[in-house]
Design a protein around this motif. Structure first.
Motif, PDB file in Angstrom:
ATOM      1  N   THR A  21       0.969  -0.675  -0.071  1.00  0.00           N
ATOM      2  CA  THR A  21      -0.071  -0.061  -0.256  1.00  0.00           C
ATOM      3  C   THR A  21       0.638   1.367  -0.339  1.00  0.00           C
ATOM      4  O   THR A  21       2.624   0.918   0.157  1.00  0.00           O
ATOM      5  CB  THR A  21      -0.853  -0.209   1.446  1.00  0.00           C
ATOM      6  N   LYS A 154      -7.564   9.053  10.194  1.00  0.00           N
ATOM      7  CA  LYS A 154      -7.708   8.417   8.775  1.00  0.00           C
ATOM      8  C   LYS A 154      -6.152   8.454   7.682  1.00  0.00           C
ATOM      9  O   LYS A 154      -6.707   7.445   7.065  1.00  0.00           O
ATOM     10  CB  LYS A 154      -8.805   9.663   8.062  1.00  0.00           C
ATOM     11  N   THR A 155      -5.233   9.216   7.850  1.00  0.00           N
ATOM     12  CA  THR A 155      -3.854   9.725   7.273  1.00  0.00           C
ATOM     13  C   THR A 155      -3.385   7.701   8.066  1.00  0.00           C
ATOM     14  O   THR A 155      -2.856   7.376   7.297  1.00  0.00           O
ATOM     15  CB  THR A 155      -3.475  11.060   8.070  1.00  0.00           C
ATOM     16  N   ALA A 157      -4.402   5.394   8.757  1.00  0.00           N
ATOM     17  CA  ALA A 157      -5.395   4.074   8.413  1.00  0.00           C
ATOM     18  C   ALA A 157      -5.221   3.880   7.117  1.00  0.00           C
ATOM     19  O   ALA A 157      -5.992   3.060   6.152  1.00  0.00           O
ATOM     20  CB  ALA A 157      -6.760   4.237   8.944  1.00  0.00           C
ATOM     21  N   GLY A 158      -4.428   5.441   6.055  1.00  0.00           N
ATOM     22  CA  GLY A 158      -4.855   5.152   4.869  1.00  0.00           C
ATOM     23  C   GLY A 158      -5.846   5.400   4.025  1.00  0.00           C
ATOM     24  O   GLY A 158      -6.122   5.322   2.765  1.00  0.00           O
ATOM     25  N   ARG A 159      -6.758   6.680   5.031  1.00  0.00           N
ATOM     26  CA  ARG A 159      -7.822   6.210   4.013  1.00  0.00           C
ATOM     27  C   ARG A 159      -7.929   8.213   3.349  1.00  0.00           C
ATOM     28  O   ARG A 159      -8.552   8.596   4.038  1.00  0.00           O
ATOM     29  CB  ARG A 159      -8.833   6.273   5.211  1.00  0.00           C
ATOM     30  N   GLU A 161      -5.939  11.518   1.789  1.00  0.00           N
ATOM     31  CA  GLU A 161      -5.416  12.096   0.242  1.00  0.00           C
ATOM     32  C   GLU A 161      -3.814  11.144   0.381  1.00  0.00           C
ATOM     33  O   GLU A 161      -3.640  11.495  -0.440  1.00  0.00           O
ATOM     34  CB  GLU A 161      -4.906  13.236   0.062  1.00  0.00           C
TER      35      GLU A 161
END
Length: 173
Positions: A21, A154-155, A157-159, A161
């Motif tokens: 990822t 969110k960052t 967790a890869g969610r 930008e």
């Protein structure tokens, strides 16, 4: 830091493995910076084949799995050499659907769980961070203010930008 310490303890090759990822690519790049000799992206490379090539077919003496995923743990047992050691540090928090105990027995593997840390380990880590040993502060790729905790989560967790290696929250920012 872990990689350099492993080298100092006698490890001849340090190999870091991740999924591929965007944030894992950052982790693999950072692993090289911290002293990993090789990295393997399991999304684009065959793990067993690549590891066998790197080790001349000997596989890994010691595998430390911090994924907390069934696939990561299964891979840890697959890449450990005969009489090798596997340390499991990531919790799945559910029963594994499959566990190949015959591989553990047949390959004479030593398996240990790792959880938590001692007061002394925290003190040592704080000292290393304070003096920026091995450029450890570079590990925190993003710093967020207290009002941005949602974005920080969110960052990491890869969610978000932009992928991140590791996020920190600074309440005084």
């Amino acid at each position: 830091m872990l990689f350099r310490s492993a080298k100092e303890a006698g490890a001849s090759k340090i190999i870091s493995v991740a999924r591929g990822t965007a944030s894992d690519r950052l982790r693999l790049e950072f692993a090289k910076k911290l002293g990993a000799d090789h990295t393997i992206d399991v999304e684009s490379e065959d793990l067993l084949e690549t590891l066998a090539d790197i080790t001349g077919g000997h596989m890994a003496d010691l595998v430390v799995d911090c994924t907390g995923s069934e696939q990561g743990i299964a891979n840890a047992f697959r890449i450990a050499r005969k009489c090798g050691r596997v340390i499991l540090g990531g919790q799945i928090k559910k029963k594994m659907s499959e566990f190949d105990v015959d591989r553990v027995i047949g390959n004479f593997l030593t398996v240990r769980g790792m959880r938590g840390h001692s007061y002394q380990a925290v003190e040592l880590a704080m000292q290393l961070i304070h003096r920026n040993a091995h450029n450890i502060r570079d590990m925190s790729s993003d710093v967020f203010g207290l009002g941005e905790v949602d974005l920080a989560i969110k960052t990491i967790a890869g969610r978000a930008e932009k992928p991140a290696l590791h996020c920190s929250v600074d309440p005084w920012r």
